[in-house]
Design a protein around this motif. Structure first.
Motif, short mmCIF file in Angstrom:
data_model
loop_
_atom_site.label_atom_id
_atom_site.label_comp_id
_atom_site.label_asym_id
_atom_site.label_seq_id
_atom_site.Cartn_x
_atom_site.Cartn_y
_atom_site.Cartn_z
N LYS A 45 -71.59 -9.29 42.17
CA LYS A 45 -70.85 -8.13 41.68
C LYS A 45 -69.35 -8.43 41.60
O LYS A 45 -68.67 -8.05 40.64
CB LYS A 45 -71.09 -6.93 42.60
N LEU B 177 -68.67 -10.73 38.65
CA LEU B 177 -68.76 -10.01 37.38
C LEU B 177 -67.52 -9.16 37.13
O LEU B 177 -67.04 -9.06 36.01
CB LEU B 177 -70.02 -9.14 37.38
N ARG B 178 -66.99 -8.56 38.18
CA ARG B 178 -65.76 -7.77 38.03
C ARG B 178 -64.60 -8.65 37.61
O ARG B 178 -63.79 -8.27 36.76
CB ARG B 178 -65.43 -7.07 39.36
N ALA C 159 -64.86 -11.42 35.92
CA ALA C 159 -65.10 -11.83 34.53
C ALA C 159 -64.65 -10.74 33.56
O ALA C 159 -64.11 -11.04 32.49
CB ALA C 159 -66.58 -12.16 34.34
N ARG C 160 -64.88 -9.47 33.91
CA ARG C 160 -64.45 -8.37 33.05
C ARG C 160 -62.92 -8.27 32.98
O ARG C 160 -62.37 -7.81 31.99
CB ARG C 160 -65.04 -7.05 33.55
N LYS C 161 -62.24 -8.71 34.05
CA LYS C 161 -60.78 -8.67 34.06
C LYS C 161 -60.16 -9.84 33.30
O LYS C 161 -58.95 -9.86 33.08
CB LYS C 161 -60.26 -8.70 35.51
N GLY C 162 -60.98 -10.83 32.93
CA GLY C 162 -60.47 -11.96 32.18
C GLY C 162 -59.96 -13.10 33.04
O GLY C 162 -59.30 -14.02 32.53
N SER C 163 -60.24 -13.09 34.35
CA SER C 163 -59.78 -14.17 35.23
C SER C 163 -60.61 -15.43 34.98
O SER C 163 -61.72 -15.37 34.46
CB SER C 163 -59.93 -13.74 36.70
N ARG D 183 -63.14 -18.09 35.53
CA ARG D 183 -64.40 -17.97 36.24
C ARG D 183 -64.60 -19.10 37.23
O ARG D 183 -64.09 -20.21 37.06
CB ARG D 183 -65.56 -17.92 35.24
N TYR E 214 -61.73 -15.39 42.74
CA TYR E 214 -62.63 -14.59 43.56
C TYR E 214 -62.09 -14.38 44.97
O TYR E 214 -62.53 -13.47 45.69
CB TYR E 214 -64.03 -15.22 43.62
N GLU F 6 -60.84 -10.88 45.41
CA GLU F 6 -61.79 -9.80 45.14
C GLU F 6 -62.48 -9.37 46.44
O GLU F 6 -63.13 -10.17 47.11
CB GLU F 6 -62.83 -10.28 44.13
N ASP G 292 -72.14 -17.86 39.34
CA ASP G 292 -71.27 -17.38 38.28
C ASP G 292 -71.84 -17.72 36.89
O ASP G 292 -71.65 -16.97 35.94
CB ASP G 292 -69.88 -17.99 38.43
#
Length: 361
Positions: free
Chosen positions: A33, A36-37, A39-43, A45, A53, A56, A241
């Motif tokens: 989770k 995935l958060r 990845a949505r922010k564009g960091s 991977r 990470y 996070e 990931d």
């Protein structure tokens, strides 16, 4: 008295191993989770070598959950043999699969549920027939076993294979082949289990008032464990990931369990005094787990549930009786209109090929 003590230790090790599986299974979901958060922010991977990470909180919650699981696992190895503790890791596959279906929207179909059940049954069989390891109660005895030529050859091969995978195979195929990063985690995990077993003995001696901290093996085992666990976390994050959790978890379990059982058999000579039925039972249990894990991830994209079963059985009955569906049957049965249409198109395609029609292609 010793037999009662052995049963008491067995129960403690069993409870700790089951608790460990619950914590570790949940940690996969929390870390996924968090990734995935990010990845949505564009960091960048983790699969591409990024370390965002670390900022996070969900990933840290997953790490703490895994830490709690590893502590429980650590303690379990101190009370019970590795061949009891390691197979119970299949419970983490079950926990991860169920939680991922709720929190990650990763479907768990009928094949997956059967696979989870088979994994549990196989683990139970392995626990019943688990071999007894040789008693190792002091660090001096552990040092003697670690210096055994058989184990030295095994450890050397593990290090060489890991280095090849990390520096040669990983940069080329790690992004596309799921086995690369998982194999690194698994084979190094075999060494980490040996370190955990040795440190468990050291802690027991420490509580008994022996000068454990002056023994060089204690510090060697601690440093080795830190290196092994750090490497496992790094490459497990990359695998999670890039690939689906429901695939990573079972494959990791199979390879990791195989590595640990091999290492434990070489280090503690567990298989020398086993009866034939126990050997067969152990291998049967492990093969059952592998079949269960195969069902769990191989058919994960097949939308097959108990509700689909009556429809499938009706089709099988019609095929067995030689009954062909007509166009009238298809269009007058709304429930089966789509499957019928697929069968009609398939029949027309085959007929077109037989008649040499280009439209069939």
């Amino acid at each position: 008295m010793s037999q009662t003590r052995g049963r008491y230790d067995f129960c403690i090790g069993l409870v700790l191993a089951m608790s460990s599986s619950i914590f570790i299974g949940g940690s996969f979901i929390l870390k996924k989770k968090g990734l995935l958060r990010l990845a949505r922010k564009g960091s960048m991977r983790a699969g591409q070598g990024g370390h965002a990470y670390l900022k996070e909180w969900l990933w840290w919650a997953g790490l703490l959950s895994m830490g709690a699981g590893e502590v429980a696992n650590f303690a379990a190895y101190a009370f019970a043999p590795a061949t009891l503790v390691t197979p119970l890791g299949a419970l983490s596959v079950l926990v991860s699969a169920i939680l991922s279906s709720f929190f990650l929207n990763e479907k768990l179909n009928l094949h997956g549920k059967i696979g989870c059940l088979l994994s549990i049954l196989g683990s139970t069989v392995m626990v019943i027939h688990a071999p007894q390891e040789e008693e190792v109660e002091t660090l001096n005895e552990m040092s003697h076993k670690l210096g055994d030529p058989g184990f030295m050859v095994f450890a050397t091969l593990v290090v060489i294979v890991s280095l090849i995978l990390i520096f040669v195979v990983g940069p080329r195929h790690g992004q596309t082949n799921i086995l690369v990063y998982i194999t690194i985690c698994s084979v190094i995990g075999a060494l980490s289990v040996s370190c955990v077993k040795g440190l468990g003995i050291a802690i027991k001696e420490l509580f008994a008032g022996k000068p454990v901290l002056k023994h060089p093996l204690s510090w060697i085992l601690l440093l080795s464990l830190i290196v092994c666990v750090s490497t496992q976390i790094n490459y497990l994050n990359r695998a999670l990931d890039i690939f689906n959790t429901s695939i990573v978890t079972p494959i990791y379990y199979v390879i990791f369990t195989t590595s640990v059982l091999t290492c434990s058999a070489i280090l503690f000579k567990e298989w020398q005094h086993m009866a034939a039925d126990d050997i067969i039972g152990t291998f049967s249990g492990f093969l059952t787990i592998i079949v269960g894990i195969f069902l769990l991830h191989a058919f994960k994209d097949v939308n097959f549930t108990l509700e689909n079963l009556p429809l499938s059985l009706r089709k099988d009955d019609r095929a067995a009786n030689g009954t062909l569906m007509t166009t009238y049957d298809c269009y007058n049965d709304d429930e089966e209109s789509s499957p019928c249409l697929g069968e009609m198109q398939s029949t027309e395609s085959v007929s077109g090929r037989r008649n040499g029609s280009l439209s069939a292609f």
